[in-house]
Design a protein around this motif. Sequence first.
Motif, PDB file in Angstrom:
ATOM      1  N   CYS A 187      30.057  54.489  19.417  1.00  0.00           N
ATOM      2  CA  CYS A 187      30.436  55.340  20.805  1.00  0.00           C
ATOM      3  C   CYS A 187      31.369  54.357  21.368  1.00  0.00           C
ATOM      4  CB  CYS A 187      29.210  55.386  21.489  1.00  0.00           C
ATOM      5  SG  CYS A 187      28.095  54.208  21.861  1.00  0.00           S
ATOM      6  N   ILE A 188      32.535  55.063  22.083  1.00  0.00           N
ATOM      7  CA  ILE A 188      33.816  54.501  22.530  1.00  0.00           C
ATOM      8  C   ILE A 188      33.417  54.617  24.190  1.00  0.00           C
ATOM      9  CG2 ILE A 188      36.223  54.424  22.543  1.00  0.00           C
ATOM     10  CD1 ILE A 188      35.052  53.777  19.776  1.00  0.00           C
ATOM     11  N   ASP A 189      33.603  53.226  24.778  1.00  0.00           N
ATOM     12  CA  ASP A 189      33.673  53.535  26.283  1.00  0.00           C
ATOM     13  C   ASP A 189      34.973  53.634  26.771  1.00  0.00           C
ATOM     14  OD1 ASP A 189      33.305  53.184  28.845  1.00  0.00           O
ATOM     15  OD2 ASP A 189      32.396  51.163  28.905  1.00  0.00           O
ATOM     16  N   LEU A 190      35.588  54.688  27.102  1.00  0.00           N
ATOM     17  CA  LEU A 190      36.632  55.269  27.750  1.00  0.00           C
ATOM     18  C   LEU A 190      36.904  54.796  29.183  1.00  0.00           C
ATOM     19  CD1 LEU A 190      37.421  58.461  25.796  1.00  0.00           C
ATOM     20  CD2 LEU A 190      38.180  56.354  25.383  1.00  0.00           C
ATOM     21  N   VAL A 213      30.327  59.154  30.359  1.00  0.00           N
ATOM     22  CA  VAL A 213      29.586  59.064  29.019  1.00  0.00           C
ATOM     23  C   VAL A 213      30.403  58.417  28.331  1.00  0.00           C
ATOM     24  CG1 VAL A 213      27.953  60.990  29.379  1.00  0.00           C
ATOM     25  CG2 VAL A 213      30.475  61.263  28.390  1.00  0.00           C
ATOM     26  N   LYS A 214      30.139  57.866  26.935  1.00  0.00           N
ATOM     27  CA  LYS A 214      30.753  57.345  26.057  1.00  0.00           C
ATOM     28  C   LYS A 214      31.105  58.530  25.019  1.00  0.00           C
ATOM     29  CE  LYS A 214      29.080  52.466  26.372  1.00  0.00           C
ATOM     30  NZ  LYS A 214      28.229  52.761  27.542  1.00  0.00           N
ATOM     31  N   THR A 238      43.455  58.240  25.534  1.00  0.00           N
ATOM     32  CA  THR A 238      43.211  56.642  26.199  1.00  0.00           C
ATOM     33  C   THR A 238      42.600  56.776  27.563  1.00  0.00           C
ATOM     34  OG1 THR A 238      45.038  56.019  25.048  1.00  0.00           O
ATOM     35  CG2 THR A 238      44.300  54.450  26.734  1.00  0.00           C
ATOM     36  N   GLY A 239      41.552  56.226  27.536  1.00  0.00           N
ATOM     37  CA  GLY A 239      40.940  56.327  28.982  1.00  0.00           C
ATOM     38  C   GLY A 239      41.069  55.184  30.202  1.00  0.00           C
ATOM     39  N   ILE A 275      32.323  69.524  16.726  1.00  0.00           N
ATOM     40  CA  ILE A 275      31.504  68.945  17.793  1.00  0.00           C
ATOM     41  C   ILE A 275      31.949  67.382  17.812  1.00  0.00           C
ATOM     42  CG2 ILE A 275      29.048  67.979  18.625  1.00  0.00           C
ATOM     43  CD1 ILE A 275      28.143  70.544  17.321  1.00  0.00           C
ATOM     44  N   ARG A 276      32.267  66.805  19.131  1.00  0.00           N
ATOM     45  CA  ARG A 276      32.658  65.556  19.299  1.00  0.00           C
ATOM     46  C   ARG A 276      31.422  65.115  20.102  1.00  0.00           C
ATOM     47  NH1 ARG A 276      36.552  61.291  18.548  1.00  0.00           N
ATOM     48  NH2 ARG A 276      37.010  62.690  16.880  1.00  0.00           N
ATOM     49  N   PRO A 277      30.342  64.462  19.706  1.00  0.00           N
ATOM     50  CA  PRO A 277      29.231  64.052  20.663  1.00  0.00           C
ATOM     51  C   PRO A 277      29.589  63.221  21.699  1.00  0.00           C
ATOM     52  CG  PRO A 277      28.536  64.135  18.299  1.00  0.00           C
ATOM     53  CD  PRO A 277      30.060  64.211  18.387  1.00  0.00           C
ATOM     54  N   VAL A 278      28.821  62.978  22.813  1.00  0.00           N
ATOM     55  CA  VAL A 278      28.984  61.812  23.804  1.00  0.00           C
ATOM     56  C   VAL A 278      27.577  61.308  23.753  1.00  0.00           C
ATOM     57  CG1 VAL A 278      30.784  63.254  24.893  1.00  0.00           C
ATOM     58  CG2 VAL A 278      28.252  63.744  25.740  1.00  0.00           C
ATOM     59  N   PHE A 279      27.440  60.124  24.388  1.00  0.00           N
ATOM     60  CA  PHE A 279      26.194  59.298  24.444  1.00  0.00           C
ATOM     61  C   PHE A 279      26.332  58.848  25.981  1.00  0.00           C
ATOM     62  CE2 PHE A 279      23.876  55.397  24.483  1.00  0.00           C
ATOM     63  CZ  PHE A 279      22.887  55.720  23.707  1.00  0.00           C
ATOM     64  N   GLY A 280      25.081  59.282  26.723  1.00  0.00           N
ATOM     65  CA  GLY A 280      24.868  59.116  27.883  1.00  0.00           C
ATOM     66  C   GLY A 280      23.518  59.789  28.225  1.00  0.00           C
ATOM     67  N   LYS A 281      22.981  59.428  29.514  1.00  0.00           N
ATOM     68  CA  LYS A 281      21.746  59.994  29.978  1.00  0.00           C
ATOM     69  C   LYS A 281      21.817  61.633  30.509  1.00  0.00           C
ATOM     70  CE  LYS A 281      19.192  55.479  30.282  1.00  0.00           C
ATOM     71  NZ  LYS A 281      18.414  54.842  31.207  1.00  0.00           N
ATOM     72  N   ASP A 282      23.146  61.796  30.949  1.00  0.00           N
ATOM     73  CA  ASP A 282      23.146  63.115  31.567  1.00  0.00           C
ATOM     74  C   ASP A 282      23.140  64.391  30.370  1.00  0.00           C
ATOM     75  OD1 ASP A 282      23.546  62.262  34.201  1.00  0.00           O
ATOM     76  OD2 ASP A 282      25.401  62.554  34.188  1.00  0.00           O
TER      77      ASP A 282
END
Length: 172
Positions: A10-13, A17-18, A113-114, A165-172
């Motif tokens: 998971c990439i932090d931009l 979310v990542k 790029t974030g 699908i490009r998943p995201v990682f986060g609590k939302d």
Amino acid sequence: LFKNKDIHNCIDLGLSVKWASCNLGANDPLDRGICFQWGEPFQNSQIDETIYYKQAWMERNSVDIANSRFDAAYMIWGGYWHLPNIKECDELLNKCIWETINIDDKAIGYKITGPNGNNILLPITSTRYYLTSMRYSSYPFIHTLYIDSSEHRIAETFQCNMASIRPVFGKD
């Protein structure tokens, strides 16, 4: 099926979310991966549209299927992985710099790029759509992230259309 975020990059931009480094079902950042239908967590499961899609449509206040049994990213990768919602896609569109990736003068994707300088690669798929977790206000349309060689935006399409699908990682 992998359930641990450490198995998937998971990439932090610098966003809320990542973002995953690859599409769901892909081994390489520019591989389109597996295409899914909205609300169908497993490809080619021979579902009965009249029953299953309407269940996905009605569940979770009929708006957002993130982190539910209808979310392919959540069902396959587990944990806090999920389909991105419109707000998360909007951040990607409006807070990041999009640069076209060309091979042999053909656009094949984007380097995004974030705000913090980190980046992901996002391929232009044959469908040009990426699923979000959110449905449109009227059945049977859903919100998607649409990308092609000349534009990237939030768009609507039929829920039965196949998309990456490009998943995201986060609590939302």
